[in-house]
Design an enzyme around this catalytic site. Structure first.
Site, PDB file in Angstrom:
ATOM      1  N   CYS A 148      48.058  32.483  25.529  1.00  0.00           N
ATOM      2  CA  CYS A 148      49.156  32.222  24.627  1.00  0.00           C
ATOM      3  C   CYS A 148      49.043  32.880  23.107  1.00  0.00           C
ATOM      4  O   CYS A 148      49.708  33.422  22.732  1.00  0.00           O
ATOM      5  CB  CYS A 148      49.496  30.741  24.606  1.00  0.00           C
ATOM      6  SG  CYS A 148      48.205  29.501  24.259  1.00  0.00           S
TER       7      CYS A 148
HETATM    8  N1  LIG Z   1      49.040  25.520  28.303  1.00  0.00           N
HETATM    9  C1  LIG Z   1      49.141  26.563  27.831  1.00  0.00           C
HETATM   10  O1  LIG Z   1      49.991  26.899  26.719  1.00  0.00           O
HETATM   11  C2  LIG Z   1      48.820  27.953  28.481  1.00  0.00           C
HETATM   12  C3  LIG Z   1      49.241  29.063  27.946  1.00  0.00           C
HETATM   13  C4  LIG Z   1      48.789  30.234  28.652  1.00  0.00           C
HETATM   14  C5  LIG Z   1      47.794  30.280  29.592  1.00  0.00           C
HETATM   15  N2  LIG Z   1      47.475  29.021  29.831  1.00  0.00           N
HETATM   16  C6  LIG Z   1      46.467  28.773  31.339  1.00  0.00           C
HETATM   17  O2  LIG Z   1      47.179  28.327  32.157  1.00  0.00           O
HETATM   18  C7  LIG Z   1      46.187  27.761  33.073  1.00  0.00           C
HETATM   19  C8  LIG Z   1      46.811  26.193  33.158  1.00  0.00           C
HETATM   20  O3  LIG Z   1      47.105  25.750  31.923  1.00  0.00           O
HETATM   21  P1  LIG Z   1      47.488  24.544  31.619  1.00  0.00           P
HETATM   22  O4  LIG Z   1      47.769  24.143  30.394  1.00  0.00           O
HETATM   23  O5  LIG Z   1      48.729  24.313  32.814  1.00  0.00           O
HETATM   24  O6  LIG Z   1      46.384  23.487  32.166  1.00  0.00           O
HETATM   25  P2  LIG Z   1      46.649  22.093  32.749  1.00  0.00           P
HETATM   26  O7  LIG Z   1      47.763  21.318  32.382  1.00  0.00           O
HETATM   27  O8  LIG Z   1      45.257  21.253  32.612  1.00  0.00           O
HETATM   28  O9  LIG Z   1      46.718  22.127  34.325  1.00  0.00           O
HETATM   29  C9  LIG Z   1      45.845  22.973  35.253  1.00  0.00           C
HETATM   30  C10 LIG Z   1      46.031  22.412  36.629  1.00  0.00           C
HETATM   31  O10 LIG Z   1      44.777  23.111  37.146  1.00  0.00           O
HETATM   32  C11 LIG Z   1      44.144  22.175  38.296  1.00  0.00           C
HETATM   33  N3  LIG Z   1      42.689  22.017  38.087  1.00  0.00           N
HETATM   34  C12 LIG Z   1      42.068  21.493  37.014  1.00  0.00           C
HETATM   35  N4  LIG Z   1      40.874  21.800  37.199  1.00  0.00           N
HETATM   36  C13 LIG Z   1      40.565  22.327  38.399  1.00  0.00           C
HETATM   37  C14 LIG Z   1      39.517  22.436  39.328  1.00  0.00           C
HETATM   38  N5  LIG Z   1      38.363  22.354  38.848  1.00  0.00           N
HETATM   39  N6  LIG Z   1      39.651  23.008  40.420  1.00  0.00           N
HETATM   40  C15 LIG Z   1      40.844  23.351  41.052  1.00  0.00           C
HETATM   41  N7  LIG Z   1      41.955  23.155  40.238  1.00  0.00           N
HETATM   42  C16 LIG Z   1      41.773  22.506  38.925  1.00  0.00           C
HETATM   43  C17 LIG Z   1      44.974  20.878  38.068  1.00  0.00           C
HETATM   44  O11 LIG Z   1      45.644  20.741  39.077  1.00  0.00           O
HETATM   45  P3  LIG Z   1      45.288  19.865  40.458  1.00  0.00           P
HETATM   46  O12 LIG Z   1      44.051  19.301  40.007  1.00  0.00           O
HETATM   47  O13 LIG Z   1      46.447  19.090  40.628  1.00  0.00           O
HETATM   48  O14 LIG Z   1      45.343  20.843  41.580  1.00  0.00           O
HETATM   49  C18 LIG Z   1      45.848  21.135  36.698  1.00  0.00           C
HETATM   50  O15 LIG Z   1      47.062  20.236  37.121  1.00  0.00           O
HETATM   51  C19 LIG Z   1      44.929  27.723  32.183  1.00  0.00           C
HETATM   52  O16 LIG Z   1      43.943  28.562  32.831  1.00  0.00           O
HETATM   53  C20 LIG Z   1      45.398  28.062  30.902  1.00  0.00           C
HETATM   54  O17 LIG Z   1      44.154  28.734  30.066  1.00  0.00           O
HETATM   55  C21 LIG Z   1      47.778  27.782  29.461  1.00  0.00           C
END
Ligand SMILES: NC(=O)c1ccc[n+]([C@@H]2O[C@H](COP(=O)([O-])OP(=O)(O)OC[C@H]3O[C@@H](n4cnc5c(N)ncnc54)[C@H](OP(=O)(O)O)[C@@H]3O)[C@@H](O)[C@H]2O)c1
Length: 343
Positions: A148
């Site tokens: 982001c």
């Molecule tokens: N938030 C932002 O603004 C943003 C922007 C750009 C990119 N990103 C990227 O997009 C990705 C997701 O971000 P997010 O903000 O949506 O994060 P999040 O809300 O923490 O969600 C990530 C999901 O990944 C799963 N997860 C977490 N730990 C895990 C593990 N050890 N093994 C397998 N699954 C796991 C979990 O789902 P379950 O446990 O339910 O399977 C969790 O709901 C990240 O890599 C982040 O860097 C985020």
């Protein structure tokens, strides 16, 4: 995969309203069996197809089998462990929203993230900065969606790089990118730094002199300028709001032309170059990037401001835009979103 997270929820919202998407499976380990509308209550208004569906607890590779597109929206590092099995399952397109495959240069990746867990797969991914790459993403089979902060930073830097590469401008210092993000950038799990009393009336710096997104920014900045030693500095801050990134680039040198930003994005549907610096709240809820550029009359300084929604342009929206481009669909399909103001 990772559909219960913030980026995953945004993907579900966009995919369920996308006219070319007929079937969506939401995979989550933690929420398997639960109704999507209970975990993401805002999606209930999309109707039963979205809200009554239940999260699948299938292994990601099983869920990926024979799918046209797989989005990975997992915590950093998890995509690397899954890559082998996901590719073996043979989906048409993989879009990874995490940082695992954003940096091609493995030494640069290691500097910011440690040794790569799946280096053999790194070269399969193209970097999917959709508003810059456009039609070059057509036919891609694996796309690493930019971070982001990195999205906002690179939309500010790209026209500057073009001026440097053309020789019409030179810099006399490292360009700096001051950015401030909302709390949703930290994901769905509560953390000390996203706790309401720590965040609601507060601003603080983090990732000082080395935020991880600088790695992907440097790789593209060096590619665009043609200078392997080119540097840029990202100065990251956390702010008292939920969604959005507001970023300001400052650079000094000679020959700097503010008109380059309007020229570079004239034909890009989601980058709107304004005649005054953007408010963050004017872009929240959209897939747009709002940009303003100003230069001193002498052309020795330029200040560029960019505002994006971190979960749309910085995550789910950019990933869907990249999917549209890769599959040869009109780039804007399913992404003409109006914002929501005040928010
Ligand atoms: N938030 C932002 O603004 C943003 C922007 C750009 C990119 N990103 C990227 O997009 C990705 C997701 O971000 P997010 O903000 O949506 O994060 P999040 O809300 O923490 O969600 C990530 C999901 O990944 C799963 N997860 C977490 N730990 C895990 C593990 N050890 N093994 C397998 N699954 C796991 C979990 O789902 P379950 O446990 O339910 O399977 C969790 O709901 C990240 O890599 C982040 O860097 C985020």
């Amino acid at each position: 995969v990772g559909a219960a997270g913030f980026a995953g929820g945004e993907l579900l919202r966009l995919l369920h309203q996308h006219p070319e998407v007929t079937d969506v499976v939401a995979v989550s380990r933690s929420q398997a069996g639960r109704r999507v509308g209970d975990v993401h209550p805002a999606l209930a208004s999309l109707g039963a197809r979205a809200a009554e569906a239940r999260f699948s607890g299938d292994a990601p590779a099983d869920a990926a089998r024979e799918r046209d597109v797989v989005f990975l929206a997992l915590e950093h590092g998890e995509s690397s462990y899954l890559a082998e099995a996901i590719f073996a399952a043979g989906p048409g397109l993989v879009v990874d929203l995490a940082a695992d495959f954003r940096i091609r240069d493995l030494a640069l990746h290691e500097r910011f993230y440690g040794a790569h867990v799946a280096p053999a797969h790194a070269a399969r991914f193209v970097y999917g900065l959709a508003d810059v790459e456009g039609e070059r993403l057509r036919g891609a089979a694996a796309i690493a969606a930019p971070g982001c902060f990195a999205t906002a930073a690179q939309l500010a830097l790209r026209p500057l790089a073009a001026q440097l590469a053309a020789g019409s401008a030179v810099l006399d210092a490292i360009p700096s990118l001051f950015a401030i993000t909302g709390s949703s950038g930290a994901g769905v799990k509560p953390k000390a730094t996203t706790h309401h009393p720590a965040r609601a009336s507060n601003v603080f710096a983090y990732g000082v002199l080395g935020h991880r997104h600088e790695g992907e920014i440097l790789e593209q900045w060096r590619r665009w300028t043609g200078r392997a030693d080119a540097r840029a500095r990202l100065l990251t801050h956390a702010g008292p709001f939920v969604r959005g990134i507001h970023l300001t680039l400052h650079a000094s040198g000679e020959g700097l032309d503010a008109g380059a930003w309007a020229a570079a994005y004239a034909d890009r549907p989601f980058v709107r170059v304004l005649d005054c610096p953007p408010d963050l709240t004017h872009v929240v809820g959209t897939n747009d990037a709002l940009v303003h550029a100003a230069a001193t009359p002498a052309g020795d300084e330029v200040q560029v401001t960019v505002a994006i929604d971190n979960l749309i342009k910085g995550a789910g929206g950019q990933a869907v835009q990249a999917m549209n481009l890769a599959l040869g669909l009109p780039e804007t399909t399913g992404l003409r979103l109006s914002g929501c103001y005040p928010c």
